[in-house]
Design an enzyme around this catalytic site. Sequence first.
Site: not given
Length: 630
Positions: A143-144, A508, A193, A81
Amino acid sequence: MRSRSSINAPQTENQTQSNVSLSPVVTPRRASGGFALLDSLKRHGVECIFGYPGGAILPIYDELYFEQVTGGIKHILVRHEQGAAHAADGYARATGKVGVCFGTSGPGATNLVTGIATAYMDSIPMVIVTGQVPRKMIGTDAFQETDIYGITLPIVKHSYVVRDPRDMARIVAEAFHIASTGRPGPVLIDVPKDVAFEEFDYVPVEPGSVRLPGYRPTVKGNPRQINAAIQLIRQSRRPLLYVGGGAIASDAYAEIQELAELFNIPVTTTLMGLGAFDEHHPLSVGMLGMHGTAYANFAVTDCDLLICVGARFDDRVTGKLDEFASRAQVIHIDIDPAEVGKNRVPEVPIVGDVKNVLQDILRRCQELGIKSTPNQTQEWLRLINRWKEEYPLVVPQYPDSMSPQEVIAEVGRQAPHAYYTTDVGQHQMWSAQFLKAGPRRWISSGGLGTMGFGLPAAMGAKVAFPNAEVICISGDASFQMCLQELGTLAQYGINVKTVIVNNGWQGMVRQWQQAFHGERYSCSNMEVGMPDIELLCKAYGIKGIVVKSREELKDAIAEMLAHDGPVIIDAHVTKDENCYPMVAPGKSNAQMIGLPKQLPKTDVEPVYCSNCGAKNLPNNNFCPECGTKL
């Protein structure tokens, strides 16, 4: 955390009607929240979405399935993602349009956070859509489930949780309006959802039809302030235009050049402002700041008028703030009132869209017949040109190794009109120094400094402009942050070219450890565990080229550019090369390290610094070795 122009909280259902202009009567159609979302995105001109599916966002992806079948909105399936957010960001920077990405709830949403913060810090217009657990499960640790609305509050311009599918079209219209107007920025839309599943009588909301009470970005500058700015410009003998990312956002390139040429004003840009002014122009002094050109940093130290155009006096630009342009009066033009006076109080503040303000300044000058006098900046430009001769950017060549600057300069020579993305580190600064990119063709993470940004951002730019050359300049450490997106390049045949400047270090970090931490190289060497790039590319089914000498470099870059498909060049360079010039932390811009030790031969009598004894030209006002006023 800096503030943004204030945005009202999402409207309640009873307030909705006042936010939408009346439009011709449209017969409602029965549709789901997911359909309403995608249809609204199409109406706002979205052609491509970067994303990754998951449980909570599946109803939206189910509607997206029909878009793919009918040739509607294109979806690019990323491998992580974070890649989706960076790709949408790159798409937005290259096009000036709003970039769009999708992620599911929980870890899918949190994986977007770095990309959202990157866009926020650089003021990039994006709309981020996340799936969420069903409404009745919110707050139950389902969940999630993650409160992505709360997590992202400090790094978005605005955010929504869609509680009712009937609000979907309005919310999308508001999100695009907010993301793309005023000071641009990312807007989050979190969709439970069951909202995406639920059917209702859908009525579209057309782009530009929303009205948000309290959200009125100031786009026109105050006429009195514009007159005051013109007066300061007319009085100045050592003016300097200091141009930032706001000039890119407002497409103010022509106006900046016209103003610079009208008054013969030299122009310096920030990292975010690169491309806003042609660096081949004789008035250009390149980038200023920590790794800017010596002549840009001397110019900002010695100027008597600093005209700040869409920049925010960032610490990597100013160095020691109280010594930044300390002898100058300041005109600050910015669309965000929160930035004006935040770090430096200007004599003339002008809040407004950069392009509009500059147009008004130029129009006023034309009406009054105002232009520079023949000798107004002559001595100033002569001094700057002398600095350019004395302290040029140099591409070093070593007998037994290839310098990083050689690699970048050769890429720029063979592909002068490409879109360039970078990751973050030494290669980013060398790219800023040696690549002369055009407007919107320089795409780099400035404010957040996000390693892993380059490859997915290049992917987004290439999807936007499939017929343009898009090249990512990366480092061996940065490349490994998002190398999984090679799978996305392979799946869709996205013809991005990547050049890895491979010195075996977090370059760097190593440079700072050498300069400021007693050469204690703690956890910065990347040689052990570095993948074989040729074999890695073979595993993904794309072309890989290894370059270990300058004799191979020119032909390898030509081969990369000629190949029809993604290519990775692994260029092995000098391991301990440092990026100079450099303004050390806490020092003024005049106190750069890494400048040439010997001045060119001259017939004039030198002046010796009273502090360090260094030899200076008589027209120097500050010693370049220690910054002492001469």
